[in-house]
Design a protein around this motif. Sequence first.
Motif, PDB file in Angstrom:
ATOM      1  N   GLU A 155      11.763   0.874   8.755  1.00 34.84           N
ATOM      2  CA  GLU A 155      10.963  -0.286   9.177  1.00 34.84           C
ATOM      3  C   GLU A 155      10.240  -0.004  10.494  1.00 34.84           C
ATOM      4  O   GLU A 155       9.070  -0.363  10.660  1.00 34.84           O
ATOM      5  N   ASN A 156      10.919   0.640  11.434  1.00 37.03           N
ATOM      6  CA  ASN A 156      10.312   0.960  12.724  1.00 37.03           C
ATOM      7  C   ASN A 156       9.147   1.926  12.551  1.00 37.03           C
ATOM      8  O   ASN A 156       8.069   1.752  13.134  1.00 37.03           O
ATOM      9  N   LEU A 157       9.362   2.951  11.710  1.00 33.89           N
ATOM     10  CA  LEU A 157       8.290   3.920  11.446  1.00 33.89           C
ATOM     11  C   LEU A 157       7.101   3.240  10.779  1.00 33.89           C
ATOM     12  O   LEU A 157       5.944   3.450  11.174  1.00 33.89           O
ATOM     13  N   ALA A 158       7.375   2.410   9.776  1.00 32.70           N
ATOM     14  CA  ALA A 158       6.297   1.744   9.038  1.00 32.70           C
ATOM     15  C   ALA A 158       5.487   0.835   9.951  1.00 32.70           C
ATOM     16  O   ALA A 158       4.253   0.761   9.846  1.00 32.70           O
ATOM     17  N   GLY A 159       6.161   0.144  10.889  1.00 34.15           N
ATOM     18  CA  GLY A 159       5.453  -0.744  11.801  1.00 34.15           C
ATOM     19  C   GLY A 159       4.453   0.006  12.666  1.00 34.15           C
ATOM     20  O   GLY A 159       3.305  -0.431  12.840  1.00 34.15           O
ATOM     21  N   THR A 160       4.870   1.157  13.206  1.00 36.59           N
ATOM     22  CA  THR A 160       3.960   1.966  14.028  1.00 36.59           C
ATOM     23  C   THR A 160       2.864   2.583  13.177  1.00 36.59           C
ATOM     24  O   THR A 160       1.708   2.678  13.604  1.00 36.59           O
ATOM     25  N   LEU A 161       3.222   2.996  11.950  1.00 35.16           N
ATOM     26  CA  LEU A 161       2.230   3.578  11.047  1.00 35.16           C
ATOM     27  C   LEU A 161       1.097   2.596  10.776  1.00 35.16           C
ATOM     28  O   LEU A 161      -0.085   2.969  10.784  1.00 35.16           O
ATOM     29  N   LEU A 162       1.431   1.340  10.551  1.00 29.80           N
ATOM     30  CA  LEU A 162       0.404   0.336  10.282  1.00 29.80           C
ATOM     31  C   LEU A 162      -0.546   0.192  11.469  1.00 29.80           C
ATOM     32  O   LEU A 162      -1.750  -0.009  11.293  1.00 29.80           O
ATOM     33  N   ASP A 163      -0.008   0.320  12.686  1.00 22.41           N
ATOM     34  CA  ASP A 163      -0.857   0.220  13.882  1.00 22.41           C
ATOM     35  C   ASP A 163      -1.825   1.391  13.994  1.00 22.41           C
ATOM     36  O   ASP A 163      -2.893   1.267  14.598  1.00 22.41           O
ATOM     37  N   LYS A 164      -1.453   2.541  13.424  1.00 18.96           N
ATOM     38  CA  LYS A 164      -2.286   3.743  13.519  1.00 18.96           C
ATOM     39  C   LYS A 164      -3.352   3.812  12.427  1.00 18.96           C
ATOM     40  O   LYS A 164      -4.283   4.629  12.514  1.00 18.96           O
ATOM     41  N   LEU A 165      -3.224   2.994  11.385  1.00 18.74           N
ATOM     42  CA  LEU A 165      -4.201   3.034  10.294  1.00 18.74           C
ATOM     43  C   LEU A 165      -5.562   2.536  10.783  1.00 18.74           C
ATOM     44  O   LEU A 165      -5.638   1.728  11.703  1.00 18.74           O
ATOM     45  N   PRO A 166      -6.645   2.989  10.160  1.00 20.18           N
ATOM     46  CA  PRO A 166      -7.975   2.466  10.507  1.00 20.18           C
ATOM     47  C   PRO A 166      -8.035   0.959  10.290  1.00 20.18           C
ATOM     48  O   PRO A 166      -7.250   0.402   9.512  1.00 20.18           O
ATOM     49  N   ALA A 167      -8.934   0.301  10.987  1.00 25.08           N
ATOM     50  CA  ALA A 167      -9.082  -1.146  10.862  1.00 25.08           C
ATOM     51  C   ALA A 167      -9.278  -1.534   9.401  1.00 25.08           C
ATOM     52  O   ALA A 167      -9.985  -0.851   8.652  1.00 25.08           O
ATOM     53  N   LYS A 168      -8.650  -2.619   9.009  1.00 33.16           N
ATOM     54  CA  LYS A 168      -8.706  -3.064   7.618  1.00 33.16           C
ATOM     55  C   LYS A 168     -10.113  -3.514   7.255  1.00 33.16           C
ATOM     56  O   LYS A 168     -10.763  -4.240   7.996  1.00 33.16           O
ATOM     57  N   LYS A 169     -10.570  -3.053   6.095  1.00 32.32           N
ATOM     58  CA  LYS A 169     -11.898  -3.429   5.601  1.00 32.32           C
ATOM     59  C   LYS A 169     -11.765  -4.493   4.534  1.00 32.32           C
ATOM     60  O   LYS A 169     -10.755  -4.577   3.836  1.00 32.32           O
ATOM     61  N   GLU A 170     -12.797  -5.284   4.381  1.00 30.38           N
ATOM     62  CA  GLU A 170     -12.778  -6.385   3.405  1.00 30.38           C
ATOM     63  C   GLU A 170     -12.587  -5.836   1.995  1.00 30.38           C
ATOM     64  O   GLU A 170     -13.267  -4.907   1.568  1.00 30.38           O
ATOM     65  N   GLY A 171     -11.622  -6.413   1.279  1.00 32.61           N
ATOM     66  CA  GLY A 171     -11.379  -6.015  -0.108  1.00 32.61           C
ATOM     67  C   GLY A 171     -10.577  -4.739  -0.258  1.00 32.61           C
ATOM     68  O   GLY A 171     -10.347  -4.276  -1.367  1.00 32.61           O
ATOM     69  N   GLU A 172     -10.086  -4.177   0.869  1.00 29.65           N
ATOM     70  CA  GLU A 172      -9.391  -2.894   0.828  1.00 29.65           C
ATOM     71  C   GLU A 172      -8.147  -2.932  -0.045  1.00 29.65           C
ATOM     72  O   GLU A 172      -7.872  -2.012  -0.800  1.00 29.65           O
ATOM     73  N   ASP A 173      -7.346  -3.997   0.072  1.00 34.12           N
ATOM     74  CA  ASP A 173      -6.072  -4.069  -0.627  1.00 34.12           C
ATOM     75  C   ASP A 173      -6.150  -4.754  -1.981  1.00 34.12           C
ATOM     76  O   ASP A 173      -5.152  -4.910  -2.654  1.00 34.12           O
ATOM     77  N   SER A 174      -7.329  -5.189  -2.371  1.00 31.84           N
ATOM     78  CA  SER A 174      -7.445  -5.939  -3.626  1.00 31.84           C
ATOM     79  C   SER A 174      -7.450  -5.004  -4.815  1.00 31.84           C
ATOM     80  O   SER A 174      -8.130  -3.990  -4.826  1.00 31.84           O
ATOM     81  N   GLU A 175      -6.647  -5.354  -5.827  1.00 32.82           N
ATOM     82  CA  GLU A 175      -6.665  -4.583  -7.070  1.00 32.82           C
ATOM     83  C   GLU A 175      -7.945  -4.848  -7.855  1.00 32.82           C
ATOM     84  O   GLU A 175      -8.383  -4.032  -8.637  1.00 32.82           O
ATOM     85  N   GLU A 176      -8.530  -6.020  -7.655  1.00 35.93           N
ATOM     86  CA  GLU A 176      -9.768  -6.341  -8.341  1.00 35.93           C
ATOM     87  C   GLU A 176     -10.937  -5.728  -7.572  1.00 35.93           C
ATOM     88  O   GLU A 176     -11.006  -5.813  -6.358  1.00 35.93           O
ATOM     89  N   ARG A 177     -11.873  -5.094  -8.297  1.00 35.46           N
ATOM     90  CA  ARG A 177     -13.052  -4.546  -7.626  1.00 35.46           C
ATOM     91  C   ARG A 177     -13.927  -5.711  -7.180  1.00 35.46           C
ATOM     92  O   ARG A 177     -14.005  -6.738  -7.866  1.00 35.46           O
ATOM     93  N   PRO A 178     -14.604  -5.597  -6.028  1.00 35.35           N
ATOM     94  CA  PRO A 178     -15.529  -6.652  -5.601  1.00 35.35           C
ATOM     95  C   PRO A 178     -16.555  -6.943  -6.694  1.00 35.35           C
ATOM     96  O   PRO A 178     -17.210  -6.031  -7.188  1.00 35.35           O
ATOM     97  N   ASP A 179     -16.668  -8.195  -7.097  1.00 38.01           N
ATOM     98  CA  ASP A 179     -17.520  -8.552  -8.228  1.00 38.01           C
ATOM     99  C   ASP A 179     -18.921  -8.900  -7.746  1.00 38.01           C
ATOM    100  O   ASP A 179     -19.251 -10.044  -7.495  1.00 38.01           O
ATOM    101  N   ASP A 180     -19.758  -7.869  -7.577  1.00 38.39           N
ATOM    102  CA  ASP A 180     -21.153  -8.097  -7.186  1.00 38.39           C
ATOM    103  C   ASP A 180     -22.072  -7.946  -8.394  1.00 38.39           C
ATOM    104  O   ASP A 180     -23.284  -7.858  -8.253  1.00 38.39           O
ATOM    105  N   GLY A 181     -21.465  -7.919  -9.599  1.00 35.26           N
ATOM    106  CA  GLY A 181     -22.260  -7.800 -10.818  1.00 35.26           C
ATOM    107  C   GLY A 181     -22.531  -6.374 -11.241  1.00 35.26           C
ATOM    108  O   GLY A 181     -23.021  -6.139 -12.346  1.00 35.26           O
TER     109      GLY A 181
END
Length: 464
Positions: A155-181
């Motif tokens: 848990e301690n490692l994962a917490g620091t790892l999340l802080d080191k990841l690049p800034a979260k982008k919109e739709g990054e974690d979504s399983e659904e692809r952005p629906d722009d048609g």
Amino acid sequence: MKPLVAIVGRPNVGKSTLFNRLIRRRAALVEDVPGVTRDRHYADASWGDRTFTVIDTGGFVPGDQDVLLKEVREQAQLAVEECDVILFVTDGRAGLTAADEAVGALLRKSGKPVLVVANKLDSPIGTVQALSAEFFRLGLGEVFPLSAEHGLGIENLAGTLLDKLPAKKEGEDSEERPDDGSIRIAIIGRPNVGKSTLVNALLKEKRLVASEVPGTTRDPIDSTLTYKDKKVVLTDTAGIRRKRSIAHRVEKYSVMAALRVMDRSDVAVLLMDATEPAVDQDAKLAALAEEKGRALVIVVNKWDLIGTDQRRQEAYREALKYSLKFVGYAPIVFTSALTGSKVEKVVDIAVELAEQFRYRAPTPQLNRLLDHMVDNNPAPIVHSKPLRLYYIAQVGTAPPTFALTCNVPQGVPEMYKRYITNQIRKTFDLRVPLRLLFKERPGKAKRESRKKPHLKKKKPSRRD
């Protein structure tokens, strides 16, 4: 696209155990001998509000001239060059070694965020701190003592790892692809199989540089076309990313490139060379598409060099289906990107699969199918009691995902899962990956309490 986290370190320090712990399932083979992991393994992990892709690599042995170890080292180097954060795993019980220092020196040059993991430490706190202290000499910052096998310190490692990841982008974690048609199609394959030539043929212009020299394409390139009133985005993957240290091992880069592009695609078009039988790298790319849940079209390119014999084509098709049986649902197309033969059929099928990718089945029809399946092939006995399937409903798309309510959700045999998947695929004519989820009926605790015999009220004795 999801951030990439690479796990590196010398052999037998517990990299695969940490990999399994982070993704919360046993995906990588773990043995107490060095050298079990040779190729890179990929899997998605979710911690907190972030999802990222973890790469498990083989043992990193700098300077070793053994042919196999050089191959393993090159795989690890590639993961380091392409990732966003590095987890450098060491053996806390063995202490800091010369090999660790050599790996640490290479990682410092990468310029990437590095978290040093002192693994195999499940001793009392004071002992753990003493054993892990010497790893600060690596000059890579904070050291994380943990035991990947027992989950201590994760848990301690994962917490620091999340802080080191690049800034979260919109739709990054979504399983659904952005629906722009638009329908996003990733063109993947080994170097020099004709990916850029195929895109040029579809666009009817020389949009991309195509050459017989492997490595022409360096970065993923998006091209847009309109096909039957639908907007289609074709992405020619960077099949190769040449690096000074590993310029010769060009075939290995296609996996990393496909991984990056596939996260934002609906359909993967796997291009193969008709003059070469399906090789291990083709199978890895097909497996990656299945694991990512992307619709897949297998395209056998350069068929003009083979001829027009229909029997030969069918024999080739059967051989391909056998070698790639885990994606046996994927359609196969024989083309020549150079002459333009049947290239439009590739997009035609890809567009059809993109629609199936987001297909939603009617719940009443699904439950009629469930009754039919159970009647024709009764569910097996699991844990000494019959498996009972009560209800099915579709709970997601991209890929189509179905939830089945049953009495033993953890015990459904793989063979019966395949039977259910095949029946759904056949009924709704789906040629895309499917996902099955099994869950317990609500109110289990209440039902269990009813099964317990009620204690009879004890009659008072004469002494009372």
